[in-house]
Scaffold this motif. Structure first.
Motif, PDB file in Angstrom:
ATOM      1  N   PHE A  27       7.209  11.797 106.870  1.00 28.04           N
ATOM      2  CA  PHE A  27       7.653  10.905 107.938  1.00 28.04           C
ATOM      3  C   PHE A  27       8.938  11.462 108.529  1.00 28.04           C
ATOM      4  O   PHE A  27       9.679  12.193 107.868  1.00 28.04           O
ATOM      5  CB  PHE A  27       7.865   9.485 107.417  1.00 28.04           C
ATOM      6  N   PRO A  28       9.244  11.116 109.782  1.00 30.91           N
ATOM      7  CA  PRO A  28      10.489  11.578 110.399  1.00 30.91           C
ATOM      8  C   PRO A  28      11.689  10.877 109.772  1.00 30.91           C
ATOM      9  O   PRO A  28      11.664   9.671 109.511  1.00 30.91           O
ATOM     10  CB  PRO A  28      10.326  11.199 111.878  1.00 30.91           C
ATOM     11  N   ALA A  47      14.551  10.293 111.222  1.00 30.14           N
ATOM     12  CA  ALA A  47      15.151   9.370 112.196  1.00 30.14           C
ATOM     13  C   ALA A  47      14.435   8.027 112.187  1.00 30.14           C
ATOM     14  O   ALA A  47      15.052   6.959 112.342  1.00 30.14           O
ATOM     15  CB  ALA A  47      15.103   9.998 113.588  1.00 30.14           C
ATOM     16  N   GLU A  48      13.124   8.046 111.990  1.00 28.41           N
ATOM     17  CA  GLU A  48      12.356   6.803 111.936  1.00 28.41           C
ATOM     18  C   GLU A  48      12.783   5.961 110.755  1.00 28.41           C
ATOM     19  O   GLU A  48      12.931   4.734 110.869  1.00 28.41           O
ATOM     20  CB  GLU A  48      10.869   7.151 111.870  1.00 28.41           C
ATOM     21  N   LEU A  49      12.959   6.584 109.596  1.00 22.31           N
ATOM     22  CA  LEU A  49      13.388   5.852 108.403  1.00 22.31           C
ATOM     23  C   LEU A  49      14.765   5.237 108.632  1.00 22.31           C
ATOM     24  O   LEU A  49      14.993   4.065 108.292  1.00 22.31           O
ATOM     25  CB  LEU A  49      13.410   6.794 107.197  1.00 22.31           C
ATOM     26  N   GLY A  82      16.160   4.406 111.404  1.00 20.77           N
ATOM     27  CA  GLY A  82      16.036   3.294 112.353  1.00 20.77           C
ATOM     28  C   GLY A  82      15.506   2.028 111.698  1.00 20.77           C
ATOM     29  O   GLY A  82      15.987   0.923 111.976  1.00 20.77           O
ATOM     30  N   GLU A  83      14.530   2.149 110.800  1.00 19.76           N
ATOM     31  CA  GLU A  83      13.991   0.983 110.096  1.00 19.76           C
ATOM     32  C   GLU A  83      15.064   0.324 109.230  1.00 19.76           C
ATOM     33  O   GLU A  83      15.159  -0.915 109.175  1.00 19.76           O
ATOM     34  CB  GLU A  83      12.808   1.406 109.239  1.00 19.76           C
ATOM     35  N   ASP A 104      17.371  -1.641 111.442  1.00 18.33           N
ATOM     36  CA  ASP A 104      16.752  -2.868 111.934  1.00 18.33           C
ATOM     37  C   ASP A 104      16.763  -3.958 110.873  1.00 18.33           C
ATOM     38  O   ASP A 104      16.960  -5.146 111.186  1.00 18.33           O
ATOM     39  CB  ASP A 104      15.315  -2.592 112.366  1.00 18.33           C
ATOM     40  N   GLU A 124      17.475  16.962 114.596  1.00 19.39           N
ATOM     41  CA  GLU A 124      16.915  15.704 115.083  1.00 19.39           C
ATOM     42  C   GLU A 124      15.451  15.540 114.683  1.00 19.39           C
ATOM     43  O   GLU A 124      14.986  14.431 114.416  1.00 19.39           O
ATOM     44  CB  GLU A 124      17.041  15.646 116.609  1.00 19.39           C
ATOM     45  N   SER A 174      11.794  16.210 109.255  1.00 18.88           N
ATOM     46  CA  SER A 174      10.769  15.396 108.608  1.00 18.88           C
ATOM     47  C   SER A 174      10.959  15.453 107.104  1.00 18.88           C
ATOM     48  O   SER A 174      11.333  16.489 106.542  1.00 18.88           O
ATOM     49  CB  SER A 174       9.363  15.899 108.977  1.00 18.88           C
ATOM     50  N   ARG A 187       8.663   6.982 100.548  1.00 18.36           N
ATOM     51  CA  ARG A 187       9.373   6.313 101.647  1.00 18.36           C
ATOM     52  C   ARG A 187      10.008   5.012 101.189  1.00 18.36           C
ATOM     53  O   ARG A 187      11.151   4.690 101.555  1.00 18.36           O
ATOM     54  CB  ARG A 187       8.402   6.060 102.798  1.00 18.36           C
ATOM     55  N   THR A 220      13.917   4.162 101.268  1.00 16.33           N
ATOM     56  CA  THR A 220      14.326   2.996 102.050  1.00 16.33           C
ATOM     57  C   THR A 220      15.187   2.054 101.223  1.00 16.33           C
ATOM     58  O   THR A 220      16.218   1.540 101.694  1.00 16.33           O
ATOM     59  CB  THR A 220      13.088   2.248 102.581  1.00 16.33           C
TER      60      THR A 220
END
Length: 584
Positions: free
Chosen positions: A434-435, A437-439, A441-442, A445, A465, A468, A473, A477
């Protein structure tokens, strides 16, 4: 040649020389007597054969020339000498007229005198004008004394030759003996050299050498005995070496520290575990334990053990390098047939066990306390509602408090279960790609409401940037969420939190940095312990269970990484952790 063998050889030579001298005396005398006896018989035989040619002759001085001629004729082609004497003992005729006559009357010629007295006589004596002795035989006749003589020079020469041969044989014997003895001695010396070399080899631990047995004599027997001894010693030493190596392997692989003391109570041996326990080196050998391990209780154990009393399961508290350690100790004396030989002391470190026991006690106490506090609150408000129900607003407030404590209990139980799952290795990693940056961001949030309520902003960066990740995950997290939640809880309003993720070779490195109240240095070493709180009252107000950082540390280690913390009071705190590329 050694002094001892030289003495033996000289004694042997002396014995031979004495035997030869004695033999010379006895043999020569015997031969001389034998030859003289034969010469006497020959003289007698010659007398009887010669006298008939003179029988009837008138022996008178007036007929000396005639008689001398007849005697010369008898002596022709012989070595005999013939002489006629009248009855007064005066020489009348001689077969050797040129020789000085035996004269001087009766007293001067012993054989003639004895013949006149006894009828015949032998005499061995020097003759006038002769260099050698003569053997004479004189016999009385009717009107004269007829004497036959022969020189003994032949006998003397023969005896001299015999003596020469005897000494030559002796010399040859001595020379042969010398050569034989030298060869024998050389062989014996070579054997002794080999013996000496073999013994030196034994002293140096070489028991594999063997003698080459070339004969069945005493040297060969000794060589065979040495070979048998070497074989036996080699077998016994090999067995002892194997036993020693086994014991050494056991001793050196033991996790327990072992010290061997001699009969004087000094250190004779220690294993690597003991070296690690107390930082010992080779200088400790030969010294009493109290001089290298300064502990009075340990010295008391040594004294008791050397007195013959074993010590079992005694715990010692020692301070080593400024740190407290607990050691469980056993000591056993060992002795020979009649006297003590020393003692063996075995120690094993139970510091971690005692620490775990303390952690267990603290854990039970903390869990009991953490459960008791919300349960007491819930019970109190429930009883209040049951005993005196108030208005709707009061009831709503009470139920909110009950709900908050119930949620706190649920979170505590949830964290306990998660921590137990991780520690018991029942937590299964489920890696996925997974990216990064996505982690990030989650995670932001999830804490957006809390960030707004505390008026704290987050500065998140991912380098590069497009980085991956390939890991679990949910675990990552949870780690980032817990660290970000703590940063928000203890951060100051209006400050910033910096969350960073960057690639460093084969490793992904994360950091969460706040500008909050910070943590004192005294608390940093224990910050990852279960239920450890810097400010207990504030932690409970913030709803902390005291298990969050313990779970974070275990998850980071489960992912194969490491975590560290830096902090300064009133400045802020930074948590950094890494995940190796083998998991990403």
């Amino acid at each position: 040649m050694t002094r001892f063998s030289g003495k033996i050889l000289l004694a042997y030579f002396a014995a031979i020389l004495l035997a030869v001298i004695a033999g010379d005396l006895l043999l020569i005398r015997f031969l001389e007597n034998l030859l003289l006896a034969n010469a006497r018989q020959d003289l007698q035989q010659e007398w009887f054969e010669s006298y008939p040619s003179l029988q009837g002759a008138v022996v008178a001085p007036s007929r000396a020339q005639e008689l001398s001629g007849r005697l010369e004729k008898l002596a022709q082609d012989t070595s005999y000498r013939f002489t006629l004497f009248d009855l007064s003992g005066t020489p009348v005729a001689d077969s050797r007229p040129g020789q000085p006559p035996d004269s001087g009357g009766l007293p001067r010629i012993p054989e003639v005198r004895q013949a006149l007295q006894n009828g015949q006589a032998f005499a061995l004596r020097a003759a006038a004008g002769e260099a050698s002795q003569w053997l004479f035989f004189a016999k009385l006749t009717e009107d004269a004394v007829f004497r036959v003589g022969v020189s003994t020079s032949g006998i003397a020469a023969l005896l001299n030759r015999v003596r020469l041969y005897l000494w030559l044989a002796t010399g040859l014997l001595l020379a042969g003996t010398w050569l034989f003895y030298a060869a024998l001695l050389r062989r014996a010396n070579e054997a002794l050299v080999r013996f000496r070399k073999m013994v030196r080899g034994f002293e140096q631990g070489d028991y594999a050498q063997r003698f080459l047995v070339l004969s069945g004599d005493q040297v060969g027997e000794r060589a065979e005995s040495m070979n048998t001894l070497a074989k036996d010693l080699e077998g016994k030493i090999r067995a002892l070496a194997e036993e020693r190596n086994r014991l050494k392997a056991i001793l050196y692989t033991m996790q327990e520290g072992v010290i061997v003391l001699n009969a004087d109570g000094n250190i004779a041996l220690f294993n690597p575990a003991m070296r690690r326990l107390f930082g010992l080196d080779e200088t400790a050998l030969g010294k009493p334990p109290i001089t290298v391990i300064r502990n009075a209780d340990l010295q008391g154990v040594v004294d008791q053990c050397l007195s013959g009393q074993p010590v079992e399961n005694r715990e010692l508290r020692v301070i080593q390098g400024g740190q407290e350690r607990f050691l469980m100790l056993q000591a056993t004396p060992f002795s020979g047939k009649s006297e003590p030989l020393g003692a063996i002391i075995v120690m094993y470190d139970v510091t971690n066990l005692r620490r775990l026991e303390r952690v267990r006690r603290d854990f039970v106490a903390n869990v009991s306390h953490e459960l008791k506090t919300p349960l007491t609150s819930i019970q109190g408000y429930v009883e209040t509602l049951l005993d005196s129900p108030g208005g709707a607003e009061q009831t709503k407030n009470f139920l909110a408090i009950i709900d908050a404590n119930a949620r706190r209990l649920s979170k505590l139980v949830e964290d306990l279960l998660r921590l137990s799952e991780i520690e018991s290795q029942q937590f299964v990693l489920r890696p996925e790609t997974f990216p990064a940056a996505e982690l990030v961001g989650e995670v932001l949030d999830l804490h957006d409401a809390l960030l707004k309520r505390k008026d704290i902003r987050v500065e998140a960066t991912v380098t590069p940037e497009g980085l991956s990740l390939h890991t679990d995950r949910m675990a990552l997290t949870h780690i980032l969420s817990n660290l970000l939640e703590n940063a928000v809880k203890y951060g100051k309003p209006g400050t910033a939190i910096r969350l960073a993720c960057r690639q460093d070779g084969d490793t992904a490195r994360f950091s969460v940095q706040d500008e909050g109240i910070g943590i004192a240095q005294a608390h940093l070493e224990r910050i990852f312990e279960r239920f450890y709180r810097v400010d207990r009252s504030r932690s409970r107000q913030e709803g902390s269970t005291g298990l969050g950082l313990a779970i974070v540390k275990h998850l980071v280690q489960l992912l194969g990484g490491e975590i560290e913390v830096e902090s300064a009071e009133e400045v802020g705190t930074t948590f950094r952790f890494s995940v190796p590329h083998s998991v990403i």
